[in-house]
Design an enzyme around this catalytic site. Structure first.
Site, PDB file in Angstrom:
ATOM      1  N   GLU A  88     -34.734  35.883 -36.662  1.00 37.24           N
ATOM      2  CA  GLU A  88     -34.167  35.460 -35.691  1.00 37.24           C
ATOM      3  C   GLU A  88     -32.920  35.941 -35.485  1.00 37.24           C
ATOM      4  O   GLU A  88     -32.180  36.251 -34.282  1.00 37.24           O
ATOM      5  CB  GLU A  88     -34.220  33.839 -35.795  1.00 37.24           C
ATOM      6  CG  GLU A  88     -33.445  32.992 -34.843  1.00 37.24           C
ATOM      7  CD  GLU A  88     -33.968  32.949 -33.406  1.00 37.24           C
ATOM      8  OE1 GLU A  88     -33.410  32.730 -32.444  1.00 37.24           O
ATOM      9  OE2 GLU A  88     -35.211  33.307 -33.362  1.00 37.24           O
ATOM     10  N   TYR A  91     -26.755  39.307 -38.785  1.00 31.57           N
ATOM     11  CA  TYR A  91     -25.259  39.451 -38.363  1.00 31.57           C
ATOM     12  C   TYR A  91     -24.401  40.001 -39.407  1.00 31.57           C
ATOM     13  O   TYR A  91     -24.536  39.446 -40.530  1.00 31.57           O
ATOM     14  CB  TYR A  91     -24.564  38.100 -37.823  1.00 31.57           C
ATOM     15  CG  TYR A  91     -23.216  38.239 -37.581  1.00 31.57           C
ATOM     16  CD1 TYR A  91     -22.891  38.791 -36.308  1.00 31.57           C
ATOM     17  CD2 TYR A  91     -22.365  37.875 -38.417  1.00 31.57           C
ATOM     18  CE1 TYR A  91     -21.474  38.715 -36.074  1.00 31.57           C
ATOM     19  CE2 TYR A  91     -20.794  37.701 -38.150  1.00 31.57           C
ATOM     20  CZ  TYR A  91     -20.408  38.203 -36.805  1.00 31.57           C
ATOM     21  OH  TYR A  91     -19.159  38.441 -36.798  1.00 31.57           O
ATOM     22  N   GLY A 100     -23.520  49.668 -44.816  1.00 36.01           N
ATOM     23  CA  GLY A 100     -24.554  49.536 -45.560  1.00 36.01           C
ATOM     24  C   GLY A 100     -24.954  48.084 -45.800  1.00 36.01           C
ATOM     25  O   GLY A 100     -25.942  47.875 -46.357  1.00 36.01           O
ATOM     26  N   GLY A 102     -25.791  45.958 -43.803  1.00 33.13           N
ATOM     27  CA  GLY A 102     -27.166  45.590 -42.750  1.00 33.13           C
ATOM     28  C   GLY A 102     -28.517  46.226 -43.414  1.00 33.13           C
ATOM     29  O   GLY A 102     -29.322  45.701 -43.605  1.00 33.13           O
ATOM     30  N   TYR A 136     -31.796  49.779 -36.185  1.00 32.68           N
ATOM     31  CA  TYR A 136     -33.184  49.561 -36.248  1.00 32.68           C
ATOM     32  C   TYR A 136     -34.152  50.726 -36.145  1.00 32.68           C
ATOM     33  O   TYR A 136     -35.089  50.926 -37.313  1.00 32.68           O
ATOM     34  CB  TYR A 136     -33.598  48.571 -35.294  1.00 32.68           C
ATOM     35  CG  TYR A 136     -33.028  47.010 -35.329  1.00 32.68           C
ATOM     36  CD1 TYR A 136     -32.711  46.627 -36.823  1.00 32.68           C
ATOM     37  CD2 TYR A 136     -32.647  46.429 -34.345  1.00 32.68           C
ATOM     38  CE1 TYR A 136     -32.018  45.434 -36.772  1.00 32.68           C
ATOM     39  CE2 TYR A 136     -31.854  45.294 -34.515  1.00 32.68           C
ATOM     40  CZ  TYR A 136     -31.627  44.600 -35.631  1.00 32.68           C
ATOM     41  OH  TYR A 136     -31.140  43.477 -35.893  1.00 32.68           O
TER      42      TYR A 136
END
Length: 162
Positions: A88, A91, A100, A102, A136
């Site tokens: 969902e 952040y 690094g 994320g 992504y």
């Protein structure tokens, strides 16, 4: 940017609710959706740590400083006949983006997906968020243009239920 060291990812506890709410507000500000936030500490305690938790939360720290969170829950694929992970929120505070954090959170999400035997992980990205899309894609995710998410608000569902 130079990668940060000392990244630690851990599951949130009920004592983390004030921090989770702060991070939700920061995400909403970044996404230009502050007017949409209805969450309170009380509702987060009830829905995330009550008798039937609706989602899991991971918190990211660099050294002892909180720098981000991921909130996810189980969904289900009839085609795979397996549950999946629905992300969902992801952040990371601007001060450490691109360093690094994320990737570390996604690594932990991948481990959870494997540990739980899930068939896949899914999420949506705002159309204007080019940085997130690139992130992504670098992780190996693909943009699924065949599916378009829809949403009906609680108010809309109440009307339908009448």
């Amino acid at each position: 940017m130079t990668p940060v060291t000392g990244i630690h990812i851990r599951p949130a506890t009920i004592d983390d609710v004030p921090l989770i709410l702060t991070l939700i507000h920061e995400l909403a500000e970044y996404e230009r959706l502050t007017q949409e936030v209805r969450a309170t500490e009380e509702t987060l305690r009830a829905t995330l740590f009550g008798p039937r938790p609706a989602a899991d939360v991971l918190l990211a720290y660099v050294d002892a400083v909180p720098v981000g969170y991921a909130l996810f829950f189980q969904n289900y694929s009839t085609f795979l006949s397996k549950p999946g992970l629905y992300l969902e929120d992801l952040y990371v505070r601007p001060s450490v983006r691109g360093r690094g954090v994320g990737r570390a959170m996604f690594k932990r999400l991948a481990e959870i997906t494997v540990e739980r035997g899930y068939g896949r992980a899914e999420w949506v990205v705002l159309d204007w968020n080019v940085e997130a899309k690139g992130f992504y894609e670098r992780l190996g995710a693909r943009h699924n243009t065949s599916w378009h998410p829809f949403c009906i608000s609680a108010e809309g569902m109440h009307k339908l239920a009448e």
